[in-house]
Motif scaffolding. Sequence first.
Motif, PDB file in Angstrom:
ATOM      1  N   ALA A 164       3.678  -1.802  -2.133  1.00  0.00           N
ATOM      2  CA  ALA A 164       2.862  -0.632  -1.814  1.00  0.00           C
ATOM      3  C   ALA A 164       3.619   0.657  -2.124  1.00  0.00           C
ATOM      4  O   ALA A 164       3.042   1.636  -2.615  1.00  0.00           O
ATOM      5  CB  ALA A 164       2.446  -0.666  -0.346  1.00  0.00           C
ATOM      6  N   ARG A 165       4.916   0.667  -1.852  1.00  0.00           N
ATOM      7  CA  ARG A 165       5.735   1.854  -2.121  1.00  0.00           C
ATOM      8  C   ARG A 165       5.757   2.168  -3.614  1.00  0.00           C
ATOM      9  O   ARG A 165       5.597   3.318  -4.032  1.00  0.00           O
ATOM     10  CB  ARG A 165       7.155   1.631  -1.597  1.00  0.00           C
ATOM     11  CG  ARG A 165       8.093   2.827  -1.748  1.00  0.00           C
ATOM     12  CD  ARG A 165       9.446   2.519  -1.123  1.00  0.00           C
ATOM     13  NE  ARG A 165       9.329   2.391   0.331  1.00  0.00           N
ATOM     14  CZ  ARG A 165       9.442   3.408   1.172  1.00  0.00           C
ATOM     15  NH1 ARG A 165       9.691   4.622   0.715  1.00  0.00           N
ATOM     16  NH2 ARG A 165       9.334   3.210   2.472  1.00  0.00           N
ATOM     17  N   LEU A 166       5.936   1.131  -4.442  1.00  0.00           N
ATOM     18  CA  LEU A 166       5.955   1.337  -5.891  1.00  0.00           C
ATOM     19  C   LEU A 166       4.597   1.836  -6.384  1.00  0.00           C
ATOM     20  O   LEU A 166       4.528   2.731  -7.237  1.00  0.00           O
ATOM     21  CB  LEU A 166       6.323   0.037  -6.601  1.00  0.00           C
ATOM     22  CG  LEU A 166       6.359   0.093  -8.136  1.00  0.00           C
ATOM     23  CD1 LEU A 166       7.353   1.147  -8.615  1.00  0.00           C
ATOM     24  CD2 LEU A 166       6.695  -1.276  -8.713  1.00  0.00           C
ATOM     25  N   GLU A 167       3.522   1.276  -5.844  1.00  0.00           N
ATOM     26  CA  GLU A 167       2.185   1.712  -6.243  1.00  0.00           C
ATOM     27  C   GLU A 167       1.971   3.178  -5.860  1.00  0.00           C
ATOM     28  O   GLU A 167       1.396   3.955  -6.633  1.00  0.00           O
ATOM     29  CB  GLU A 167       1.128   0.829  -5.571  1.00  0.00           C
ATOM     30  CG  GLU A 167      -0.304   1.124  -5.981  1.00  0.00           C
ATOM     31  CD  GLU A 167      -0.625   0.710  -7.402  1.00  0.00           C
ATOM     32  OE1 GLU A 167      -1.722   1.071  -7.877  1.00  0.00           O
ATOM     33  OE2 GLU A 167       0.211   0.035  -8.042  1.00  0.00           O
ATOM     34  N   GLN A 183       0.671   6.731   5.844  1.00  0.00           N
ATOM     35  CA  GLN A 183      -0.759   6.844   6.081  1.00  0.00           C
ATOM     36  C   GLN A 183      -1.573   6.038   5.071  1.00  0.00           C
ATOM     37  O   GLN A 183      -2.655   5.542   5.397  1.00  0.00           O
ATOM     38  CB  GLN A 183      -1.176   8.316   6.020  1.00  0.00           C
ATOM     39  CG  GLN A 183      -0.628   9.162   7.169  1.00  0.00           C
ATOM     40  CD  GLN A 183      -0.943  10.637   6.993  1.00  0.00           C
ATOM     41  OE1 GLN A 183      -1.352  11.085   5.920  1.00  0.00           O
ATOM     42  NE2 GLN A 183      -0.751  11.413   8.065  1.00  0.00           N
ATOM     43  N   GLN A 184      -1.052   5.879   3.873  1.00  0.00           N
ATOM     44  CA  GLN A 184      -1.785   5.180   2.810  1.00  0.00           C
ATOM     45  C   GLN A 184      -1.353   3.722   2.651  1.00  0.00           C
ATOM     46  O   GLN A 184      -2.007   2.971   1.924  1.00  0.00           O
ATOM     47  CB  GLN A 184      -1.579   5.889   1.474  1.00  0.00           C
ATOM     48  CG  GLN A 184      -2.156   7.284   1.397  1.00  0.00           C
ATOM     49  CD  GLN A 184      -2.152   7.801  -0.031  1.00  0.00           C
ATOM     50  OE1 GLN A 184      -2.436   7.066  -0.975  1.00  0.00           O
ATOM     51  NE2 GLN A 184      -1.803   9.068  -0.195  1.00  0.00           N
ATOM     52  N   LYS A 185      -0.291   3.333   3.301  1.00  0.00           N
ATOM     53  CA  LYS A 185       0.335   2.035   3.021  1.00  0.00           C
ATOM     54  C   LYS A 185      -0.625   0.863   3.163  1.00  0.00           C
ATOM     55  O   LYS A 185      -0.728   0.015   2.262  1.00  0.00           O
ATOM     56  CB  LYS A 185       1.546   1.833   3.936  1.00  0.00           C
ATOM     57  CG  LYS A 185       2.295   0.522   3.664  1.00  0.00           C
ATOM     58  CD  LYS A 185       3.591   0.465   4.430  1.00  0.00           C
ATOM     59  CE  LYS A 185       3.366   0.348   5.924  1.00  0.00           C
ATOM     60  NZ  LYS A 185       4.644   0.180   6.661  1.00  0.00           N
ATOM     61  N   GLU A 186      -1.327   0.771   4.284  1.00  0.00           N
ATOM     62  CA  GLU A 186      -2.201  -0.377   4.505  1.00  0.00           C
ATOM     63  C   GLU A 186      -3.346  -0.406   3.507  1.00  0.00           C
ATOM     64  O   GLU A 186      -3.749  -1.470   3.033  1.00  0.00           O
ATOM     65  CB  GLU A 186      -2.728  -0.375   5.945  1.00  0.00           C
ATOM     66  CG  GLU A 186      -1.657  -0.591   6.997  1.00  0.00           C
ATOM     67  CD  GLU A 186      -0.815  -1.840   6.725  1.00  0.00           C
ATOM     68  OE1 GLU A 186      -1.386  -2.886   6.356  1.00  0.00           O
ATOM     69  OE2 GLU A 186       0.421  -1.755   6.857  1.00  0.00           O
ATOM     70  N   GLN A 192      -5.635  -2.826  -1.443  1.00  0.00           N
ATOM     71  CA  GLN A 192      -6.048  -2.717  -2.840  1.00  0.00           C
ATOM     72  C   GLN A 192      -5.230  -3.641  -3.734  1.00  0.00           C
ATOM     73  O   GLN A 192      -5.778  -4.302  -4.631  1.00  0.00           O
ATOM     74  CB  GLN A 192      -5.896  -1.267  -3.310  1.00  0.00           C
ATOM     75  CG  GLN A 192      -6.863  -0.301  -2.652  1.00  0.00           C
ATOM     76  CD  GLN A 192      -6.571   1.147  -3.006  1.00  0.00           C
ATOM     77  OE1 GLN A 192      -5.515   1.471  -3.580  1.00  0.00           O
ATOM     78  NE2 GLN A 192      -7.489   2.041  -2.684  1.00  0.00           N
ATOM     79  N   LEU A 193      -3.929  -3.691  -3.504  1.00  0.00           N
ATOM     80  CA  LEU A 193      -3.065  -4.557  -4.303  1.00  0.00           C
ATOM     81  C   LEU A 193      -3.370  -6.033  -4.060  1.00  0.00           C
ATOM     82  O   LEU A 193      -3.280  -6.853  -4.972  1.00  0.00           O
ATOM     83  CB  LEU A 193      -1.596  -4.263  -3.993  1.00  0.00           C
ATOM     84  CG  LEU A 193      -1.067  -2.926  -4.503  1.00  0.00           C
ATOM     85  CD1 LEU A 193       0.322  -2.649  -3.931  1.00  0.00           C
ATOM     86  CD2 LEU A 193      -1.026  -2.909  -6.023  1.00  0.00           C
TER      87      LEU A 193
END
Length: 600
Positions: free
Chosen positions: A188-191, A561-564, A569-570
């Motif tokens: 998620a961090r890379l995305e 805030q966007q991680k989940e 999505q991934l």
Amino acid sequence: MAVMNKMRESMKTILLILVLAFIATIIFDWGMGGFRGKRPQGVIAQVNGDEISYEEFNDAYQQELKARREQTGEDIEGYQLQQVENQVFERLIQQRLLRDVIDQMNLTTTDDEVGEELWNNPPDIIRNTPAFQDSTGNFDMARYQAALNDPQLDSQWQSVVNYLQNAMPYQKLGNMINASTLITDDDARLEYMKNNIKMRVNYLFFDASSFAGKESEPGENEIKAYYDEHSKDFIEKEKRVLDYVLFELQATRSDSQAVFKQMEDLMNDARSGRTFAEMAGIYSQDTGSAENGGDLGYFKREAMVKPFSDAAFAAKVGDIVGPVVTQFGVHLIKVDDKRQVDGEEEVKASHILLKIEPSNATRDALRDNALYLAEASKESDLKTVAEEEKLQIATTQPFTSDGFIPGIGMEQRVSRFAFRAKIGDVSDVLYLDRGYLVAELKEISKEAVPKLDAVRSSIVTTLKTEARMNLAKQAAQAVYDKLGAGSSLEAIAQSVNLGVTTTDEFTAGRSIAGVGKEPRFAGVALSLNQGDISQPVEGSRGYYLIQLFQKTEFNETDFEQQKEMLKSQLTVRQRNQMFTLWYTKVKSEAKIKDFRNDYL
């Protein structure tokens, strides 16, 4: 009692949607979608020996057409019909293949599993049914379970049970396919970084084309070795050539006159006091504005095509002008208002559009001519009859079964005729978007590997391109090797007669102005620290040396805030990819026979 009655009224709709949902679950939830031949009669395909009847296919095809008609309010035609046909056919193939896997793996569902699923995890269509929601619109589990316990609804719940008994084995298979799906916080961090970290870089570009003429000529042994190693790449598929006559659907002079006569009648009605908005709603063929009484709102002169704007801006408020001819058809325009905005005039207008199209009589005449040509040519040949009738006959370039037909387009029905016919066979009338077509098979070229001499020039071009790319890489590496600690690209650019280019701000997930969609370039830039210079980076047209000089900071708060959402999505993306890979393998190993050429 009122609640229970409402639930009973909802059940029929629920059950209908569940049937559709079952089909969608099979196809999409895990990742995603008259007899002429000597094949088994009534069979349009076989999947590992299991037959799909033409009747089953046609029922599904007609249901899909009906659904799309209800969704859009219009009949689909032409290439869209071919797309629907392919989608329905593929869906039936996929259903058979998945059912085979389920049977082989003995994936079954017990009554207890169905009961537990029904009690604890009702399908979304039930959760979204108002009868099972509270006053705030949230699903009410207690109300739902009360309905499950209502003996008067037992017969209707049985259909839901049947749905779950059919659907749950597919869900189990989907769960098994997706079992290895694992998205971590690092993913998620890379995305997040790809989509949010903004960068600017300087770069030197070593264009492979600049080395043209500096590469050595490929030798005969090198050319032959490439040919032998890549012979499968040169296979030319079987090709066919058609002679054909196309009766194009074009409006006649009579059709045009009829449109202008109708427009004249509408003009007279409008001047006689008939409401313009009412007429637009009834007669206008501009579906976007017709439902609003033809209202186009305010617009600037350049917003419309010139003839339309000229007429509208020249008229006075309240005027009705026309007929005005544009590439869209014939317009009747009513000017409703004018105003000035920032010193520029705007007009508010309504219009009625009548398209100049072939009439039913024109269509019928063309179809009758095509029918005569087809029947007469079967008794003789297409060229002879076409010449007698003074019709223009055309010939295609050679084409493959899955490709574009030169002069005709992407028309599967034409292709299917060509690839089931024998030389000299004449088709029935084939209905296209452009008109009515009659064809005769002229030539067949069987699949073959061309001789070396036939592909020599393309091999030489490929080998030279590879050599130029290698020279570009060597040049980039030589420059990189000269760079010392703290060096800049500008300091060495002049010595190699190259200019340093500075990008606009970009993110790794998007195309880069001046560079294009180069994943390696973007990925390397994202990995660099301020001032770092990369090793040579391969692109599609050459090699790059990249120096990062600006990168926004990682926003940890925004990421959290966007991680989940990103992980969700991934997960969907990874499941899509996993299912596609798995299903492609299953399909490639299956024995599938497609008999559509004998029917469609």
